[in-house]
Design a protein around this motif. Structure first.
Motif, mmCIF file in Angstrom:
data_model
loop_
_atom_site.group_PDB
_atom_site.id
_atom_site.type_symbol
_atom_site.label_atom_id
_atom_site.label_comp_id
_atom_site.label_asym_id
_atom_site.label_seq_id
_atom_site.Cartn_x
_atom_site.Cartn_y
_atom_site.Cartn_z
ATOM 1 N N LEU A 1 114.514 41.780 54.695
ATOM 2 C CA LEU A 1 114.622 42.096 53.228
ATOM 3 C C LEU A 1 114.844 41.195 52.563
ATOM 4 O O LEU A 1 113.242 40.928 51.659
ATOM 5 N N LEU A 2 114.582 39.931 53.031
ATOM 6 C CA LEU A 2 114.916 38.210 52.692
ATOM 7 C C LEU A 2 112.901 37.605 52.621
ATOM 8 O O LEU A 2 112.456 37.168 51.512
ATOM 9 N N THR A 3 112.112 37.974 53.407
ATOM 10 C CA THR A 3 111.041 37.489 53.876
ATOM 11 C C THR A 3 110.454 38.645 52.595
ATOM 12 O O THR A 3 109.046 38.034 51.972
ATOM 13 N N ALA A 4 110.574 40.230 52.434
ATOM 14 C CA ALA A 4 109.593 40.580 51.289
ATOM 15 C C ALA A 4 110.205 40.178 49.643
ATOM 16 O O ALA A 4 109.167 40.432 49.361
ATOM 17 N N GLN A 5 111.555 39.533 49.443
ATOM 18 C CA GLN A 5 111.395 38.609 48.049
ATOM 19 C C GLN A 5 110.609 37.935 47.487
ATOM 20 O O GLN A 5 110.281 37.029 48.618
ATOM 21 N N GLN A 6 109.956 38.009 46.730
ATOM 22 C CA GLN A 6 108.987 36.580 45.644
ATOM 23 C C GLN A 6 108.775 36.852 44.431
ATOM 24 O O GLN A 6 109.241 37.859 43.986
ATOM 25 N N VAL A 7 108.299 35.591 43.903
ATOM 26 C CA VAL A 7 108.335 36.250 41.982
ATOM 27 C C VAL A 7 107.535 34.443 42.236
ATOM 28 O O VAL A 7 107.801 33.749 42.539
ATOM 29 N N THR A 8 106.866 35.386 40.994
ATOM 30 C CA THR A 8 105.726 34.729 40.200
ATOM 31 C C THR A 8 105.432 33.896 39.314
ATOM 32 O O THR A 8 106.362 34.231 38.183
ATOM 33 N N VAL A 9 105.709 32.471 39.310
ATOM 34 C CA VAL A 9 106.161 31.774 38.271
ATOM 35 C C VAL A 9 104.483 30.893 37.980
ATOM 36 O O VAL A 9 104.304 29.943 38.842
ATOM 37 N N GLY A 10 104.020 30.706 36.893
ATOM 38 C CA GLY A 10 103.013 30.378 36.875
ATOM 39 C C GLY A 10 101.422 30.816 37.306
ATOM 40 O O GLY A 10 101.740 32.246 38.205
#
Length: 333
Positions: free
Chosen positions: A91-100
């Motif tokens: 679950l943790l590996t699948a988390q991502q956020v795009t910043v710039g």
């Protein structure tokens, strides 16, 4: 402890305080902010909402998984608490956020051993414990503390240890455990923590089941399918109490209406062979945790929110929940 005993993971697994501190020093040297999400594992969407918030606000994000013996009384569920590390890492590996133009993912998982966290040893029996422990005098006996008298001593101790090891720029906690989160914010203020400072202890709104509003919790896994049908009763009772309060009724009237909701569900559950038992429903000052006077109504000081909270047993599973009445922005930030 060698990482060979852990599931493979693209995220670095730091299994000792020493290995984590080497990782953290590099972040200090590079001037990068570190967000921290402390957990006991058995991750669900509530935890992941904290991770997402940290990813959005920090260059690096660390999640810890440590089932803390000191916050379980001898009769509580330490041995059976769900431990799901392989699934947690997926679950943790699948988390991502795009910043710039940057895509941020979890930077490390801190997996300390009990020996590392409690070098003097640890017992669930408070009278047998040795070593340094942290207490929040005057703030840990109300609300959840009334039912679990050693709980916040265990929480304050382990989070002090985690903050000393992790040294986060920001830390993230869920509203479901609101008393715990507010206590930890006060802990950082009273003990002059530099990492994190009190204003950098963030409380994130409770994540709920979109169908019935049940607050997500690792302990929900204990519920049978039959018991799960009655689990949302606590939130419904709190919502009803909030509506009564908003209509100008007294606190005493709000509580009695909420208890009536639970009593109705309890009768329905009994027909299905499910034991539903109310532990408490109460309204407390969000700064002192003192119980709101029974005759009080909505004309309390507008700048001090009230915590409407409760605990409910469904079968052998104890569920907690809360609603903040008043200026939510003073707490949830």
């Amino acid at each position: 402890m060698s990482t060979s005993s852990f599931p493979p993971s693209p995220i670095p697994l730091l299994t000792s305080v020493a290995s984590y501190r080497r990782w953290r020093q590099r972040a200090f040297d590079e001037g990068k902010s570190v967000g921290f999400v402390p957990t006991m594992g058995a991750l669900h969407d509530g935890h992941l909402s904290l991770v997402q918030r940290s990813l959005a606000e920090n260059e690096l994000t660390v999640l810890s998984i440590f089932v803390n013996p000191a916050q379980f009384a001898p009769h509580e569920d330490l041995a059976t608490y769900p431990r799901t590390l392989p699934g947690d890492l997926e679950l943790l590996t699948a988390q991502q956020v795009t910043v710039g133009e940057a895509v941020r993912k979890a930077s490390a998982v801190f997996l300390p051993s009990v020996q590392d966290m409690y070098p003097s040893g640890i017992s669930q029996d408070v009278s047998a414990q040795k070593g340094a422990f942290v207490e929040m005098k005057g703030y840990g006996h109300q609300m959840e503390g009334a039912s679990r008298p050693t709980f916040f001593r265990g929480v304050a101790t382990v989070v002090t240890k985690l903050f000393n090891a992790v040294q986060p720029t920001n830390a993230y906690f869920g509203q479901k455990d609101i008393q715990q989160a507010l206590l930890l914010r006060r802990l950082c203020k009273d003990l002059l923590f530099p990492h994190p400072e009190a204003d950098h202890v963030h409380i994130v709104p409770t994540t709920r089941d979109p169908n019935d509003g049940l607050a997500l919790s690792s302990r929900n896994a204990y519920l049978s399918a039959n018991e799960r049908k009655f689990a949302p009763a606590l939130y419904k009772a709190l919502q009803y109490a909030e509506s009564v309060w908003s209509n100008g009724e007294s606190k005493d009237r709000c509580i009695s209406k909420a208890v009536a909701v639970i009593d109705e569900v309890k009768a329905q559950a009994a027909i299905d062979g499910v034991d539903v038992r109310l532990d408490y429903i109460e309204m407390n000052d969000s700064e002192t945790f003192d119980v709101v006077d029974a005759s009080s109504n909505h004309r309390l000081a507008a700048d001090i929110p009230v915590i409407l909270s409760g605990a409910l047993w469904v079968g052998r599973t104890r569920l907690i929940d809360n609603i903040v009445v008043g200026d939510l922005n003073r707490i949830i930030r």
